[in-house]
Design a protein around this motif. Structure first.
Motif, PDB file in Angstrom:
ATOM      1  N   ASP A 198      13.915 -17.304   5.368  1.00  0.00           N
ATOM      2  CA  ASP A 198      14.589 -18.572   5.095  1.00  0.00           C
ATOM      3  C   ASP A 198      14.724 -19.413   6.369  1.00  0.00           C
ATOM      4  N   GLU A 199      15.319 -20.591   6.228  1.00  0.00           N
ATOM      5  CA  GLU A 199      15.392 -21.549   7.334  1.00  0.00           C
ATOM      6  C   GLU A 199      16.251 -21.044   8.485  1.00  0.00           C
ATOM      7  N   ASN A 200      17.061 -20.022   8.233  1.00  0.00           N
ATOM      8  CA  ASN A 200      17.883 -19.429   9.286  1.00  0.00           C
ATOM      9  C   ASN A 200      17.222 -18.206   9.917  1.00  0.00           C
ATOM     10  N   GLY A 201      15.987 -17.928   9.510  1.00  0.00           N
ATOM     11  CA  GLY A 201      15.268 -16.782  10.043  1.00  0.00           C
ATOM     12  C   GLY A 201      15.594 -15.472   9.360  1.00  0.00           C
ATOM     13  N   LYS A 202      16.336 -15.525   8.255  1.00  0.00           N
ATOM     14  CA  LYS A 202      16.734 -14.322   7.539  1.00  0.00           C
ATOM     15  C   LYS A 202      15.615 -13.887   6.586  1.00  0.00           C
ATOM     16  N   PRO A 203      15.153 -12.621   6.686  1.00  0.00           N
ATOM     17  CA  PRO A 203      14.109 -12.159   5.769  1.00  0.00           C
ATOM     18  C   PRO A 203      14.668 -11.723   4.416  1.00  0.00           C
ATOM     19  N   TRP A 204      13.895 -12.008   3.372  1.00  0.00           N
ATOM     20  CA  TRP A 204      14.245 -11.629   2.004  1.00  0.00           C
ATOM     21  C   TRP A 204      13.030 -10.977   1.348  1.00  0.00           C
ATOM     22  N   MET A 205      13.304 -10.148   0.360  1.00  0.00           N
ATOM     23  CA  MET A 205      12.220  -9.694  -0.501  1.00  0.00           C
ATOM     24  C   MET A 205      12.498 -10.138  -1.926  1.00  0.00           C
ATOM     25  N   ILE A 206      11.507 -10.775  -2.525  1.00  0.00           N
ATOM     26  CA  ILE A 206      11.557 -11.153  -3.929  1.00  0.00           C
ATOM     27  C   ILE A 206      10.592 -10.231  -4.650  1.00  0.00           C
ATOM     28  N   TYR A 207      10.979  -9.711  -5.793  1.00  0.00           N
ATOM     29  CA  TYR A 207      10.159  -8.720  -6.484  1.00  0.00           C
ATOM     30  C   TYR A 207      10.397  -8.769  -7.989  1.00  0.00           C
ATOM     31  N   CYS A 208       9.558  -8.068  -8.708  1.00  0.00           N
ATOM     32  CA  CYS A 208       9.658  -8.002 -10.166  1.00  0.00           C
ATOM     33  C   CYS A 208      10.392  -6.738 -10.593  1.00  0.00           C
ATOM     34  N   HIS A 209      11.473  -6.907 -11.315  1.00  0.00           N
ATOM     35  CA  HIS A 209      12.102  -5.793 -12.028  1.00  0.00           C
ATOM     36  C   HIS A 209      11.343  -5.685 -13.341  1.00  0.00           C
ATOM     37  N   GLU A 210      10.513  -4.651 -13.452  1.00  0.00           N
ATOM     38  CA  GLU A 210       9.561  -4.580 -14.558  1.00  0.00           C
ATOM     39  C   GLU A 210      10.233  -4.436 -15.926  1.00  0.00           C
ATOM     40  N   TRP A 211       9.563  -5.002 -16.918  1.00  0.00           N
ATOM     41  CA  TRP A 211      10.028  -4.897 -18.296  1.00  0.00           C
ATOM     42  C   TRP A 211      10.084  -3.443 -18.763  1.00  0.00           C
ATOM     43  N   THR A 212       9.291  -2.578 -18.129  1.00  0.00           N
ATOM     44  CA  THR A 212       9.222  -1.176 -18.533  1.00  0.00           C
ATOM     45  C   THR A 212      10.527  -0.426 -18.295  1.00  0.00           C
ATOM     46  N   SER A 213      11.411  -0.954 -17.443  1.00  0.00           N
ATOM     47  CA  SER A 213      12.707  -0.303 -17.224  1.00  0.00           C
ATOM     48  C   SER A 213      13.869  -1.202 -17.619  1.00  0.00           C
ATOM     49  N   MET A 214      13.569  -2.182 -18.481  1.00  0.00           N
ATOM     50  CA  MET A 214      14.612  -3.036 -19.044  1.00  0.00           C
ATOM     51  C   MET A 214      14.897  -2.588 -20.478  1.00  0.00           C
ATOM     52  N   PRO A 215      16.155  -2.512 -20.886  1.00  0.00           N
ATOM     53  CA  PRO A 215      16.492  -2.051 -22.244  1.00  0.00           C
ATOM     54  C   PRO A 215      15.853  -2.887 -23.349  1.00  0.00           C
ATOM     55  N   ASP A 216      15.730  -4.195 -23.108  1.00  0.00           N
ATOM     56  CA  ASP A 216      15.149  -5.078 -24.121  1.00  0.00           C
ATOM     57  C   ASP A 216      13.690  -5.420 -23.832  1.00  0.00           C
ATOM     58  N   GLU A 217      13.108  -4.769 -22.807  1.00  0.00           N
ATOM     59  CA  GLU A 217      11.701  -4.950 -22.436  1.00  0.00           C
ATOM     60  C   GLU A 217      11.380  -6.391 -22.019  1.00  0.00           C
ATOM     61  N   ILE A 218      12.352  -7.051 -21.409  1.00  0.00           N
ATOM     62  CA  ILE A 218      12.141  -8.384 -20.832  1.00  0.00           C
ATOM     63  C   ILE A 218      12.364  -8.269 -19.327  1.00  0.00           C
ATOM     64  N   GLY A 219      11.292  -8.481 -18.560  1.00  0.00           N
ATOM     65  CA  GLY A 219      11.350  -8.326 -17.108  1.00  0.00           C
ATOM     66  C   GLY A 219      12.147  -9.418 -16.427  1.00  0.00           C
ATOM     67  N   ALA A 220      12.377  -9.232 -15.125  1.00  0.00           N
ATOM     68  CA  ALA A 220      13.169 -10.195 -14.363  1.00  0.00           C
ATOM     69  C   ALA A 220      12.625 -10.330 -12.953  1.00  0.00           C
ATOM     70  N   MET A 221      12.963 -11.449 -12.316  1.00  0.00           N
ATOM     71  CA  MET A 221      12.739 -11.645 -10.887  1.00  0.00           C
ATOM     72  C   MET A 221      14.050 -11.403 -10.165  1.00  0.00           C
ATOM     73  N   GLU A 222      13.974 -10.655  -9.062  1.00  0.00           N
ATOM     74  CA  GLU A 222      15.164 -10.377  -8.280  1.00  0.00           C
ATOM     75  C   GLU A 222      14.884 -10.638  -6.807  1.00  0.00           C
ATOM     76  N   ALA A 223      15.945 -10.889  -6.053  1.00  0.00           N
ATOM     77  CA  ALA A 223      15.829 -11.134  -4.608  1.00  0.00           C
ATOM     78  C   ALA A 223      16.905 -10.350  -3.888  1.00  0.00           C
ATOM     79  N   ALA A 224      16.555  -9.840  -2.706  1.00  0.00           N
ATOM     80  CA  ALA A 224      17.529  -9.113  -1.897  1.00  0.00           C
ATOM     81  C   ALA A 224      17.288  -9.416  -0.427  1.00  0.00           C
ATOM     82  N   PRO A 225      18.377  -9.547   0.367  1.00  0.00           N
ATOM     83  CA  PRO A 225      18.215  -9.757   1.810  1.00  0.00           C
ATOM     84  C   PRO A 225      17.751  -8.471   2.488  1.00  0.00           C
ATOM     85  N   LEU A 226      16.909  -8.634   3.509  1.00  0.00           N
ATOM     86  CA  LEU A 226      16.351  -7.505   4.239  1.00  0.00           C
ATOM     87  C   LEU A 226      16.964  -7.384   5.625  1.00  0.00           C
TER      88      LEU A 226
END
Length: 340
Positions: free
Chosen positions: A156-184
Motif C-alpha cells: 500500500d501507499e504506506n509501504g505496508k505489504p498485504w496478501m489478497i487471496y481466494c478463500h475457495e468455494w470448496t471449503s465454504m458451507p454454501d459453496e460460494i467462494g470469497a476474496m480475502e485480504a490480510a496484512p503481512l
C-alpha cells in the motif's frame, strides 16, 4: 540405504533448480507462446526479460517459468522450486506469482498439504527470479482449516505489504467462494492480523458460479485501487473488475458491471486468471490463460491483451480511438473536480 537415497534426492532437487540459472545472452529463445501449455500465467519484468510463471509449467511437483525477450519466443521451462521428499506439499502446485520486494524475489504459490489436507498459499524467497526458491512461511501462510489459493502481493501507499487471496468455494458451507485480504509482516512470513472478507463470488451481477480466482491489484493513474479477478459468466471464464471505495485493500469493495475480458460471439475460446504488467516498451498489458479447459487438440496457453488506464478503471486498448478520447475527457473533468 533409505537415508542415503533421501539425501541424493535432496541434492538432485537443488541441482534441478541451480542448473537453470542461465545467461540470457547465451540462451536460445525458440518456443512460441502458443506452444506452451500454462494456466494462471504471471509475468515478472526484470533484467530486460519477461519471466512467465504458471501452473503446469513443470511436469513434476514444484514451480517453474519461461523467459523471453519479446513475449513471442521463450526459453525453458526452468524449475524454480523443486520440493524435497520431506516437503509437505504433495499435489496441486498452482498459480505461482513472483514479486520483487525489498531487494529479493518472492514467490506466492499454492499447494495441497499432506499436513493440513487443504490447499493453501505459501511464500518462497530467492535472490534470483529463476531461484532456487526456499519456503519462508513455514507451511501455508493461510489458515490450516480452509482451502485457499491464488495469493497475490500488494504494497500500500504506506509501504505496508498485504496478501489478497481466494478463500475457495470448496471449503465454504454454501459453496460460494470469497476474496480475502490480510496484512503481512515486513519479511512476508506471516499475517500480522486476521484476514478481512472483501466480497463473495456472487457479488457481481454477471457471475454464474461460486468461483473466486486470480486476484490482482492495480492502482490507476489517478490513484484508484482496483482488483481484476475471474469467475464465470454465461459465456465462460472471464475477467471482472472490483473497485476499492476508500483506496485500501481491506476496505469496502464494489463490482464493475462491465467486464474487462469475456468471450465474444466471434471468439472461439474463453479465458481468465489475469494479471497486469507493463512491457519493456511501455505498453500496459493483461496476461490471461485461454481457453479455460483443454481437449485432445487444444490446451491452455498465455494470451496477452493490451489494456488502457482510464484513471478510474481499465478497458481494452482495442476500443476505438474516439471512444477512448471521450472516456478520457469525461474522466479528466471528473478528476479535476475531485481534486480541487
Amino acid at each position: 540405504m533409505k537415508k542415503f537415497i533421501s539425501i541424493l534426492l535432496v541434492f538432485a532437487s537443488i541441482f534441478c533448480c541451480l542448473r537453470f540459472t542461465v545467461n540470457a545472452e547465451e540462451t536460445e529463445f525458440t518456443v512460441k507462446t502458443d506452444e506452451i501449455r500454462i494456466r494462471d500465467p504471471f509475468i515478472l519484468v526484470a533484467n530486460d526479460l519477461y519471466y512467465m510463471y504458471g501452473t503446469a509449467v513443470v511436469k513434476e511437483n514444484g514451480y517453474g517459468c519461461y523467459i523471453s525477450r519479446d513475449l513471442e519466443k521463450w526459453a525453458g521451462p526452468y524449475t524454480v522450486f523443486a520440493p524435497s521428499p520431506e516437503f509437505e506439499g504433495i499435489k496441486d502446485f498452482w498459480a505461482p506469482e513472483c514479486h520483487y520486494y525489498n531487494g529479493s524475489y518472492y514467490l506466492f504459490a499454492s499447494y495441497f498439504s499432506s499436513a493440513t489436507e487443504h490447499r493453501g498459499v505459501s511464500v518462497f524467497r530467492a535472490d534470483d527470479p529463476l531461484g532456487p526458491f526456499e519456503e519462508i512461511s513455514n507451511g501455508h501462510i493461510t489458515a490450516d482449516d480452509i482451502d485457499a489459493i491464488d495469493g497475490t502481493l500488494y504494497v500500500d501507499e504506506n509501504g505496508k505489504p498485504w496478501m489478497i487471496y481466494c478463500h475457495e468455494w470448496t471449503s465454504m458451507p454454501d459453496e460460494i467462494g470469497a476474496m480475502e485480504a490480510a496484512p503481512l509482516s515486513d519479511d512476508l512470513t506471516h499475517f500480522t492480523d486476521d484476514p478481512t472478507l472483501l466480497f463473495r463470488a456472487n457479488a457481481p451481477v454477471w457471475t454464474t458460479k461460486g468461483i473466486t480466482d486470480g486476484p490482482f491489484m492495480y492502482k490507476t493513474k489517478y490513484g484508484k485501487l482496483i482488483m481484476i479477478w475471474s469467475n464465470k459468466n454465461n459465456r465462460g471464464y472471464c475477467v471482472g473488475i472490483a473497485k476499492s471505495k476508500d483506496g485500501t485493500p481491506n476496505g469496502k469493495w464494489s463490482q464493475q458491471v462491465t467486464l474487462l475480458y469475456s468471450k465474444s460471439k466471434t471468439e472461439t475460446y474463453d479465458g481468465g486468471h489475469g494479471m497486469i504488467f507493463r512491457t519493456l516498451d511501455g505498453r500496459l498489458m493483461m496476461c490471461i490463460h485461454s481457453p479455460n479447459s483443454r481437449s485432445e487438440d487444444v490446451f491452455e496457453t498465455a494470451k496477452f491483451i493490451e489494456v488502457y488506464d482510464t484513471g478510474y478503471s481499465l478497458i481494452p486498448a482495442s476500443k476505438s480511438k474516439l471512444y477512448i478520447k471521450i472516456i478520457d475527457l469525461v474522466n479528466n473533468i471528473r478528476h479535476y473536480f475531485e481534486t480541487r
